[in-house]
Design a protein around this motif. Structure first.
Motif, PDB file in Angstrom:
ATOM      1  N   ARG A  89      31.717  27.871  45.990  1.00  0.00           N
ATOM      2  CA  ARG A  89      32.710  26.994  45.464  1.00  0.00           C
ATOM      3  C   ARG A  89      33.507  27.718  44.510  1.00  0.00           C
ATOM      4  NH1 ARG A  89      29.516  22.855  42.556  1.00  0.00           N
ATOM      5  NH2 ARG A  89      31.840  22.156  41.938  1.00  0.00           N
ATOM      6  N   ARG A  90      34.719  27.083  44.320  1.00  0.00           N
ATOM      7  CA  ARG A  90      35.364  27.727  43.367  1.00  0.00           C
ATOM      8  C   ARG A  90      36.036  29.243  43.515  1.00  0.00           C
ATOM      9  NH1 ARG A  90      31.174  26.003  39.631  1.00  0.00           N
ATOM     10  NH2 ARG A  90      31.827  24.026  38.540  1.00  0.00           N
ATOM     11  N   ALA A  91      36.354  29.293  45.150  1.00  0.00           N
ATOM     12  CA  ALA A  91      36.537  30.545  45.792  1.00  0.00           C
ATOM     13  C   ALA A  91      37.858  31.228  44.980  1.00  0.00           C
ATOM     14  CB  ALA A  91      36.628  30.305  47.103  1.00  0.00           C
ATOM     15  N   GLY A  92      38.883  30.116  44.559  1.00  0.00           N
ATOM     16  CA  GLY A  92      40.084  30.605  44.199  1.00  0.00           C
ATOM     17  C   GLY A  92      41.278  31.196  45.319  1.00  0.00           C
ATOM     18  N   LYS A  93      41.119  30.691  46.366  1.00  0.00           N
ATOM     19  CA  LYS A  93      41.937  31.052  47.328  1.00  0.00           C
ATOM     20  C   LYS A  93      43.426  30.682  46.918  1.00  0.00           C
ATOM     21  CE  LYS A  93      39.486  28.345  50.088  1.00  0.00           C
ATOM     22  NZ  LYS A  93      39.438  27.478  51.272  1.00  0.00           N
ATOM     23  N   PRO A  94      44.305  31.201  47.078  1.00  0.00           N
ATOM     24  CA  PRO A  94      44.712  32.287  47.937  1.00  0.00           C
ATOM     25  C   PRO A  94      43.946  33.812  47.799  1.00  0.00           C
ATOM     26  CG  PRO A  94      46.525  32.034  47.057  1.00  0.00           C
ATOM     27  CD  PRO A  94      45.669  31.036  46.533  1.00  0.00           C
ATOM     28  N   SER A  95      43.486  33.910  46.474  1.00  0.00           N
ATOM     29  CA  SER A  95      42.911  35.437  46.316  1.00  0.00           C
ATOM     30  C   SER A  95      41.953  35.433  47.113  1.00  0.00           C
ATOM     31  CB  SER A  95      42.391  35.137  44.611  1.00  0.00           C
ATOM     32  OG  SER A  95      41.363  36.268  44.508  1.00  0.00           O
ATOM     33  N   PRO A  96      41.641  36.862  47.520  1.00  0.00           N
ATOM     34  CA  PRO A  96      40.574  36.964  48.572  1.00  0.00           C
ATOM     35  C   PRO A  96      39.193  37.045  47.779  1.00  0.00           C
ATOM     36  CG  PRO A  96      41.910  39.186  47.798  1.00  0.00           C
ATOM     37  CD  PRO A  96      42.616  37.853  47.463  1.00  0.00           C
ATOM     38  N   ARG A  97      39.118  37.153  46.621  1.00  0.00           N
ATOM     39  CA  ARG A  97      37.920  37.498  45.832  1.00  0.00           C
ATOM     40  C   ARG A  97      36.631  36.735  46.311  1.00  0.00           C
ATOM     41  NH1 ARG A  97      40.031  36.399  40.759  1.00  0.00           N
ATOM     42  NH2 ARG A  97      41.932  37.704  40.779  1.00  0.00           N
ATOM     43  N   GLY A  98      37.001  35.501  46.543  1.00  0.00           N
ATOM     44  CA  GLY A  98      35.873  34.567  46.988  1.00  0.00           C
ATOM     45  C   GLY A  98      35.472  35.007  48.482  1.00  0.00           C
ATOM     46  N   LEU A  99      36.325  35.297  49.419  1.00  0.00           N
ATOM     47  CA  LEU A  99      36.160  35.689  50.764  1.00  0.00           C
ATOM     48  C   LEU A  99      35.308  37.114  50.716  1.00  0.00           C
ATOM     49  CD1 LEU A  99      38.471  33.793  51.153  1.00  0.00           C
ATOM     50  CD2 LEU A  99      38.817  34.871  53.019  1.00  0.00           C
TER      51      LEU A  99
END
Length: 168
Positions: A89-99
């Motif tokens: 959760r809280r992936a922060g998309k469109p930042s790739p950090r969560g991916l």
């Protein structure tokens, strides 16, 4: 890190893509947005088609993980725990950090990972920034006017992506 709002692949539903399709491309981790990709916004139970697809993927050695921007709701954790799908959760998309965090957690590389979601400006951008195969799915259902407006803003990029893929 590629800045592109164009999806590599576009499908009506994620369940259209077979285990063989993923295997042919060397993909063994599928990161999934939650709302309007797996289930509609106010729904907490998956369809029978999704559960069958999940089982087929798992039998083929393909893993799933939910990567959601959700901050408050218990829907994602409850769903993931109930159906045995890991999640972020809280992936922060469109930042790739969560991916990147998801791939690290699942011990996968970008070239063997896909990101599937219904939003160009979050899911597809995040996937492209992370260097994974990006899969745009048609939203399951619009539940408010803001989603329709957002989809309208994304439509030129969706159409451009279709045109580009036809030429390839």
């Amino acid at each position: 890190m590629a800045f592109s709002p164009l999806a590599d692949v576009e499908v009506g539903t994620i369940t259209e893509l077979t285990p063989q399709w993923f295997q042919d491309r060397g993909l063994n981790l599928i990161l999934l947005d939650f709302d309007n990709t797996i289930v509609a916004y106010t729904v907490s139970e998956p369809s029978g088609a999704f559960l069958d697809w999940k089982r087929e993927l798992e039998e083929a050695g393909i893993r799933l993980m939910i990567v959601s921007n959700s901050r408050k709701s218990r829907r994602v954790p409850d769903f993931g725990d109930k159906w045995d799908i890991p999640y972020i959760r809280r992936a922060g998309k469109p930042s790739p950090r969560g991916l990147f965090r998801a791939m690290e957690q699942m011990n996968a590389r970008p070239e063997e990972t896909a990101m599937a979601g219904d939003q160009t400006f979050t899911d597809i951008l995040a996937g492209n920034f992370a260097g994974v195969t990006s899969i745009l799915v048609k939203p399951i259902r619009f539940s408010n006017p803001f989603q329709v407006i957002r989809y309208g803003m994304e439509l030129p990029f969706i159409l451009l992506g279709r045109r580009k893929r036809k030429r390839s």
